[in-house]
Design a protein around this motif. Structure first.
Motif, PDB file in Angstrom:
ATOM      1  N   UNK A  57       0.851  -1.200   0.000  1.00 54.66           N
ATOM      2  CA  UNK A  57       0.000   0.000   0.000  1.00 54.66           C
ATOM      3  C   UNK A  57       0.883   1.245   0.000  1.00 54.66           C
ATOM      4  N   UNK A  58       1.925   1.201   0.813  1.00 53.10           N
ATOM      5  CA  UNK A  58       2.827   2.344   0.878  1.00 53.10           C
ATOM      6  C   UNK A  58       3.484   2.588  -0.484  1.00 53.10           C
ATOM      7  N   UNK A  59       3.827   1.487  -1.175  1.00 54.76           N
ATOM      8  CA  UNK A  59       4.425   1.623  -2.506  1.00 54.76           C
ATOM      9  C   UNK A  59       3.454   2.328  -3.453  1.00 54.76           C
ATOM     10  N   UNK A  60       2.165   2.026  -3.298  1.00 57.36           N
ATOM     11  CA  UNK A  60       1.174   2.697  -4.148  1.00 57.36           C
ATOM     12  C   UNK A  60       1.071   4.172  -3.791  1.00 57.36           C
ATOM     13  N   UNK A  61       1.089   4.453  -2.477  1.00 61.67           N
ATOM     14  CA  UNK A  61       1.016   5.852  -2.046  1.00 61.67           C
ATOM     15  C   UNK A  61       2.156   6.658  -2.666  1.00 61.67           C
ATOM     16  N   UNK A  62       3.326   6.020  -2.721  1.00 62.02           N
ATOM     17  CA  UNK A  62       4.505   6.733  -3.207  1.00 62.02           C
ATOM     18  C   UNK A  62       4.482   6.895  -4.726  1.00 62.02           C
ATOM     19  N   UNK A  63       3.775   6.007  -5.408  1.00 65.09           N
ATOM     20  CA  UNK A  63       3.880   5.986  -6.862  1.00 65.09           C
ATOM     21  C   UNK A  63       2.594   6.279  -7.612  1.00 65.09           C
ATOM     22  N   UNK A  64       1.493   6.450  -6.891  1.00 67.41           N
ATOM     23  CA  UNK A  64       0.220   6.722  -7.561  1.00 67.41           C
ATOM     24  C   UNK A  64       0.349   7.999  -8.404  1.00 67.41           C
ATOM     25  N   UNK A  65      -0.151   7.937  -9.602  1.00 70.74           N
ATOM     26  CA  UNK A  65       0.006   9.082 -10.499  1.00 70.74           C
ATOM     27  C   UNK A  65      -1.275   9.888 -10.650  1.00 70.74           C
ATOM     28  N   UNK A  66      -2.311   9.483  -9.890  1.00 72.76           N
ATOM     29  CA  UNK A  66      -3.591  10.177 -10.045  1.00 72.76           C
ATOM     30  C   UNK A  66      -3.478  11.644  -9.656  1.00 72.76           C
ATOM     31  N   UNK A  67      -2.603  11.942  -8.706  1.00 62.31           N
ATOM     32  CA  UNK A  67      -2.494  13.318  -8.219  1.00 62.31           C
ATOM     33  C   UNK A  67      -1.495  14.158  -9.001  1.00 62.31           C
ATOM     34  N   UNK A  68      -0.852  13.570  -9.972  1.00 60.10           N
ATOM     35  CA  UNK A  68       0.143  14.318 -10.734  1.00 60.10           C
ATOM     36  C   UNK A  68       1.446  13.551 -10.804  1.00 60.10           C
ATOM     37  N   UNK A  69       2.354  14.059 -11.556  1.00 62.06           N
ATOM     38  CA  UNK A  69       3.571  13.294 -11.806  1.00 62.06           C
ATOM     39  C   UNK A  69       4.699  13.590 -10.825  1.00 62.06           C
ATOM     40  N   UNK A  70       4.768  14.773 -10.320  1.00 63.26           N
ATOM     41  CA  UNK A  70       5.907  15.141  -9.482  1.00 63.26           C
ATOM     42  C   UNK A  70       5.799  14.586  -8.079  1.00 63.26           C
TER      43      UNK A  70
END
Ligand SMILES: [Zn+2]
Length: 644
Positions: A57-70
């Motif tokens: 889950x933490x890996x998703x939090x760190x890499x989710x792109x829904x909020x933007x790329x940066x």
């Protein structure tokens, strides 16, 4: 077959779906929301509590792109839809490098792994290394890891998981932010299983979920896979009997039935319950273990009800049962239970051992067993007739909480080949072995129906002292329900005699004095902890409206409203209708509490019983013929039991 196992299907995909680890969830969500990210996290906890799930889950939090790329795209609520989230959920995200240290312990493996650390992530924002069972790394692998942890590239996060953090070098521990995941309590597991099964449309019995919850031993993953098995075993249903059979566990409900039979003092039912258990061919030792476990929880239910866990889903049943047993009985049964357990290896067979242990609980019960037929066997009969039924008399267990009160006769122990005395000291039925009581005398007339409250009697005759030559045959009736006293004809019609030292005079103008309190204490019929509380009180003041009792401060912990209320009710039933106030305070000297009075009287009666036995010609004969000797400490005159 599109059936997906529950553990996988219901694997939490967000922090909010993670069951039972709210403390970790909160800390991580805050850190993510505030952009305070550490470069290495260590998740510890027993197997199956969700360490790798949390890391994913933490890996998703760190890499989710829904909020933007940066970097600003890092979120505590990953969308689960974007390419990164989907890839992580499906286990094919190239920048999430999962390592099972248990299978990759060679330093070369770790080197190879860490060689790539310097390269930027190919797909995501962060390169996430998830190293499971990190404690399995070799020392040199740890050193390689440590070097990276000391100067981690900014695009790398380490998520370490272990069941055994103590095996990690302090140098690694000190560089990680550590979270300890909780062992899942059965309550949480049951709650979650109920939710999952409800959503899956699988019919279930809640008690079956408790069995699963306990069997999972804190691991939600195990609970889920056991539930999968149970669904298969029960052909689409999760039912108690199936699950118990599948797990090979004892049906806890049968153990509760057994305790109920004990609470009812129903020996026939006890045997019937054992017979029912025997049909399943159980481990009888395990039954006894479960039984003592229930007794332990009953003791908690009686003394600290709020502390009673619902680990078996039977909290309400236990609370109800707790009210049907006295605290003394629970303690005594427990003591006998664990002794019986250790004696099992010597028993002819385990079922016999279990039955004897259970029957012994009833036999040693302070109030005795209301058995249908009892044949009093005077000592001389046993002496003449060879092996009497009492052969092999069992010594009462060392149960300090179990005063073998109300056993109306002394016990004689002999060293010679002679037989043991009849079941003296076991149950309160036979007359004193040495007492020259004729069988007719033993069948004394039953109690006069309702003796008036002692304080209404004009001048109660102090008749505590027994006639010469005989120990006092129960001048004090065990306080308790009349049903019990009917089992044993009381030799003396008088019940609840006041002590000769504290003559009970009716209080002035109907006020209730301490002498009245002592006089009526036994007939109040208080039991358990209430009795214990009341027995340590003296009357401080009565004005006809409010009766003030003073409680020995040493027992202040016992001062619970329920006991005060029960005492008030008992007094009211005896015509003393008052508001009852119990205050702690130093007890006046020279004034006895009911307990102190009972103890003093018991000591006096004991001395008297010993003296009477010494004078008894039968005992003298035994001493001469067999070299018997009187064990004074086993002489048990009747006693009131106040303060027990
Ligand atoms: Zn996403």
């Amino acid at each position: 077959m599109s059936y997906q196992v529950l553990a996988r299907k219901w694997r939490p995909r967000t922090f909010h779906e993670l069951v039972g680890q709210e403390h970790v969830q909160r800390a991580l969500v805050n850190a993510l929301d505030q952009g305070r990210l550490h470069h290495a996290y260590l998740f510890t906890g027993t197997r199956g509590v969700g360490k790798t799930t949390l890391a994913r889950i933490l890996a998703k939090c760190l890499n989710c792109t829904a909020g933007g790329q940066g970097d600003e795209g890092v979120t505590s609520t990953p969308c689960g839809q974007c390419p990164s989230c989907v890839a992580i959920d499906e286990g094919r995200f190239v920048d999430l490098i999962e390592v099972d240290a248990a299978s990759r312990t060679k330093v070369e493996d770790t080197r190879e792994l860490l060689d790539n650390v310097q390269y930027a992530p190919t797909q995501g924002r962060y390169k996430v290394y998830l190293i499971d069972e990190v404690h399995m790394l070799s020392t040199s692998s740890f050193n390689a890891l440590l070097k990276t942890l000391e100067e981690p590239p900014p695009h790398v996060k380490f998520l370490l998981a272990t069941t055994d953090p103590q095996k990690l070098p302090a140098t690694v521990l000190s560089r990680c932010l550590q979270f300890t995941l909780k062992h899942m309590p059965p309550e949480r597991i049951v709650e979650h299983l109920a939710k999952v099964l409800g959503a899956e449309g699988v019919p279930f019995e809640e008690s079956a979920l408790w069995l699963l919850g306990r069997a999972a031993e804190g691991s939600m993953r195990d609970a889920m896979s056991l539930t999968d098995q149970a669904i298969a075993f029960g052909q689409g249903r999760v039912e108690h009997g199936d699950v118990a059979a599948m797990l090979g566990t004892l049906d806890q409900r049968q153990v509760l039935s057994l305790v109920e039979a004990l609470a009812e003092v129903d020996a026939a039912r006890v045997l019937a319950e054992v017979a029912a258990l025997a049909e399943r061919g159980p481990d009888f030792g395990g039954v006894l273990d479960e039984l003592t476990g229930v007794l332990h929880r009953l003791a908690i239910a009686q003394m600290v009800p709020d502390a009673l866990d619902n680990g078996h889903g039977d909290r309400d049943a236990l609370l109800a049962l707790a009210g049907r047993l006295t605290a003394e009985d629970v303690q005594l049964y427990y003591q006998i239970g664990i002794q019986g357990r250790s004696d099992m290896e010597h028993a002819p067979d385990l079922r016999t051992a279990l039955e004897m242990t259970l029957l012994r609980m009833l036999a040693f019960r302070p109030q005795g067993v209301p058995a249908p037929a009892k044949t009093p066997l005077p000592l001389r009969g046993a002496g003449e007739g060879g092996a009497g039924p009492g052969a092999g008399t069992v010594a009462p267990p060392a149960a300090p909480s179990a005063p073998a009160q109300a056993s109306g006769r002394p016990e004689v122990e002999r060293q010679a080949p002679a037989v043991e005395p009849p079941a003296a000291a076991r149950s309160p039925e036979p007359p004193p072995p040495a007492a020259p009581v004729s069988p007719a005398a033993a069948e004394a007339p039953p109690l006069p129906q309702e003796p008036p409250p002692p304080w209404e009697e004009a001048a109660p005759a102090p008749s505590v002292h027994a006639p010469k030559g005989a120990p006092a045959p129960e001048p004090f009736q065990e306080a308790g329900p009349a049903a019990e006293s009917s089992a044993e004809p009381p030799p003396e019609p008088a019940q609840a005699e006041p002590s000769p030292e504290t003559p009970s005079e009716p209080g002035m103008a109907g006020l209730f004095g301490h002498a009245d309190w002592l006089a009526c204490f036994e007939s109040l019929g208080l039991g358990g902890l209430t009795r214990n509380l009341a027995a340590n009180c003296v009357v401080e003041h009565d004005d006809g409206q409010v009766l003030r009792l003073r409680l020995d401060p040493a027992l202040s912990a016992m001062r619970a409203e329920i006991h005060i209320e029960r005492t008030r009710q008992a007094l009211a039933e005896h015509g003393v209708v008052r508001r009852l106030v119990v205050e702690e305070g130093p007890l006046p000297e020279r004034v006895e509490t009911p307990r102190q009075q009972a103890e003093r009287l018991a000591a006096e009666r004991h001395a008297e019983a010993v003296a009477a036995l010494r004078r008894d010609p039968n005992v003298q004969k035994l001493e001469q013929a067999f070299g018997a000797r009187l064990i004074e400490s086993t002489v048990k005159p009747a006693e009131t039991g106040a303060g027990s």
